[in-house]
Design an enzyme around this catalytic site. Structure first.
Site, short mmCIF file in Angstrom:
data_model
loop_
_atom_site.label_atom_id
_atom_site.label_comp_id
_atom_site.label_asym_id
_atom_site.label_seq_id
_atom_site.Cartn_x
_atom_site.Cartn_y
_atom_site.Cartn_z
N ASP A 68 -2.44 13.20 8.36
CA ASP A 68 -1.89 14.08 8.90
C ASP A 68 -2.24 15.08 7.89
O ASP A 68 -2.01 14.90 6.66
CB ASP A 68 0.29 13.47 8.54
CG ASP A 68 0.17 13.87 6.93
OD1 ASP A 68 1.14 14.70 7.09
OD2 ASP A 68 0.17 12.73 6.55
N ASP A 124 7.97 11.02 5.56
CA ASP A 124 7.28 9.91 5.23
C ASP A 124 8.84 9.40 4.38
O ASP A 124 9.75 10.06 4.46
CB ASP A 124 6.82 11.33 4.00
CG ASP A 124 7.38 12.14 3.85
OD1 ASP A 124 8.88 11.94 4.49
OD2 ASP A 124 6.82 13.16 3.31
#
Lengths: 397, 397
Positions: free
Chosen positions: A285, A110
């Protein structure tokens, strides 16, 4: 339906097109649900895919080998944590994250934006980027769209995410709109930085816009015009109800190009995942499998089970004969959880990672067979049989 | 040199001889060091053997499968902990400890006496047995020599230990002598209880006598006269120096019958083990491999390493290419330890269990080849090369 996402970027002259090892191929659709294959330098990821979270370069409580054995084809790692410790430069010097943590398959990182919002004790968002105080040592640091890309390239991510500003919900409409537009300008800067970098891999843009479908669509269309390898929906699972989340997903997914992967960040429960896939999402996720495992909760096909519950103390049955939990009895798992034995957290985290991957395998097979709607309904019904309240309205922490 | 220990008990009429699945065969000697084979209903244990400690029915932080893969042929479980939770009766109802925890190989259980001394917040020793307050819920419980045997038979131990009174050192000579003589009377009662039980397995007597060699010899000879399947040296690694421990071992081992296994309880460091084997010991148990693993310490052939140390932060080398640590770099292990990632504790505990089993394999091979003295000296010298002070003077906690 195949598209080499990065190489199909027509807006750039050929010599400016990113050299990349990334493509996405849609292989089947069933209503809005889709199966596909993401190809990266480290392997192929069949979608819909669930990415176990390796925040600090490790899946909490589960050996990498067991994560692979559970069927995970890709994991997520957190840029924010790794840039603070051990630092991206150190990971790069040690050969990159794949080499550092001995995970040979694809890794998505991320951008750090979400953790800056949720973890840093102090942060200041400006046009340039976000300045924040490290939660580890109090140092003041800056994350810009360019630095976020640089860090992720140093880590060696197969899929990097643009820096975005994530707003916790509920929020003022004006603040949501401001953060969405800032995230768009950061998306453009992130893309430019990524194109200048010699590394391969992919960069995903992130749709923002809070709970406002109009803003979400605007964000999605603007990102599509910029052109990314894939598109994430960020800023959900941040305090809103499941209804709001699904409404936003349903409005956003159709505004994204069908030939690129769509990733719903930080989601979620098995129920959330099934419902989001029915609305066209390809990637997920969430920390739930491992976090719940550490807290004595097991996901099973018949709903979540709280192993702390005394009614399991004499139960010789395994969680689920097919769930890859090595067949330990509920009585033994109950004992381990009550006794705070690490092995309890390990076995339940592993079983939960296995459960999620099994769920995704089932989903992919159902979509390929054109039976997703039936699979979804049957699974949701089964899930309501656990011994604790269904988690369907719990957004992913 | 072979003896079926339980069946060689000449003092009992044939119909009173215990039906057991236990034998010990001495296979080689090299000075006072010995190799042998213990045969149990659950498999063969080559000696010298090190038993990883599964206090509550689990080796802390390490999958059973990984414990086996590391080469452990037998583990230890703690009667005190298991009788409190989940209770011996519950374990028996679930098929015994092997079935409960899915460990198919031999299990030795201690008698609970040591933990009553070290963990119970209140205890009162009488001729009958020891009354103590549970450290879990404050309940008052009694452990008698007969109940200790009963609990261990319920657990399904391959090797059970007599109840003894363990005195922390230093202690008054009179108290040491009193506890030793009480332990002898309890040994006799434990043996009678064991003989009445229908179960197979073995019962070991425990030599007490503190740091007084004369008392130790008296205890050893009296136990030998009673006749047990094996003999333990208890009441060491309880606060005394390594010198005292080795002096007592050296005085006690020759007073025990050569054709039965000798077990030094709660020991110890690699150095302790090498030195005790040179004095005729066959079996060991200790929490050090897993406890140190949880605290960031790794045993290696070249001495212990503290992975918290910043000098490992950029070190790409594994702990030891041959040590079964899956080749993770010291830099990665350092990162995991600093970040308090469970995987750090898991990987180091596993590596340490592997180190200990590798050490025992090396020791057995050296004795069989008649080269133990050379092996012992070489290993002790290598061990002094670690980055922290050698643990040779640290008794096993």
């Amino acid at each position: 339906m195949a598209t080499r996402a990065c190489c199909s970027d027509k807006k750039l002259p050929v010599n400016k097109q990113m050299t990349c090892n990334f493509s996405f191929k849609l292989t089947a659709t069933d209503g809005a649900a889709r199966t596909g294959k993401i190809t990266t330098a480290h392997g192929i990821v069949p979608t819909p895919a669930f990415m176990p979270v390796g925040t600090q370069g490790a899946i909490k409580g589960v050996h990498h080998d067991d994560v692979r054995a559970a069927g995970a084809d890709i994991i997520l790692a957190n840029t924010y944590h790794l840039m603070l410790r051990p630092t991206a430069e150190r990971v790069a010097a040690l050969g990159g994250l794949h080499e550092f943590m001995h995970w040979p398959l694809p890794i998505l990182t991320d951008s750090g934006g979400y953790q800056v919002m949720s973890l840093a004790p102090l942060r200041k968002v400006a046009e340039t980027g976000v300045t924040f105080r490290s939660h580890l040592d109090g140092a003041m640091l800056e994350l810009t769209p360019e630095r976020a890309v640089e860090v992720q390239i140093l880590l060696g991510a197969d899929i990097a995410m643009q820096l975005d500003e994530c707003v916790r919900l509920p929020a003022e409409p004006a603040d949501i709109a401001r953060a969405m537009r800032l995230s768009l300008r950061w998306a453009e800067r992130g893309k430019r930085a990524f194109e200048k970098a010699p590394a391969g891999g992919a960069l995903f843009g992130i749709v923002q816009g809070g709970d406002d479908e109009r803003l979400r669509e605007e964000s999605a269309r603007a990102l599509t015009t910029l052109g990314f390898h894939g598109y994430a929906i960020g800023g959900l699972a941040v305090g809103e109800s499941e209804d709001v989340m699904l409404r936003v997903v349903a409005a956003t997914a159709p505004a994204l190009p069908a030939d690129h992967p769509r990733y719903l960040m930080g989601v979620g429960t098995p129920s959330d995942i099934l419902k989001a896939i029915a609305r066209g999402i390809d990637m997920f996720d969430c920390v739930l499998p491992t976090r719940n495992g550490r807290h004595g909760l097991a996901f099973t096909r018949f709903g979540p089970i709280n192993l702390r519950n005394a009614r399991h103390a004499d139960d010789p049955r395994p969680l689920d004969p097919d769930a890859g939990d090595r067949g330990y009895s509920r009585a033994y798992l109950h004992h381990l959880v009550k006794a705070n034995e690490m092995l309890g957290a390990i076995l339940l985290s592993q079983a939960n990672v296995g459960y999620y991957q099994g769920l995704m395998q089932g989903i992919r097979a159902a979509i390929a067979a054109g039976e997703f709607e039936d699979f979804r309904c049957r699974t949701l019904e089964q899930l309501s049989q656990g011994d604790i309240a269904p988690l369907s309205d719990v957004a992913c922490p």
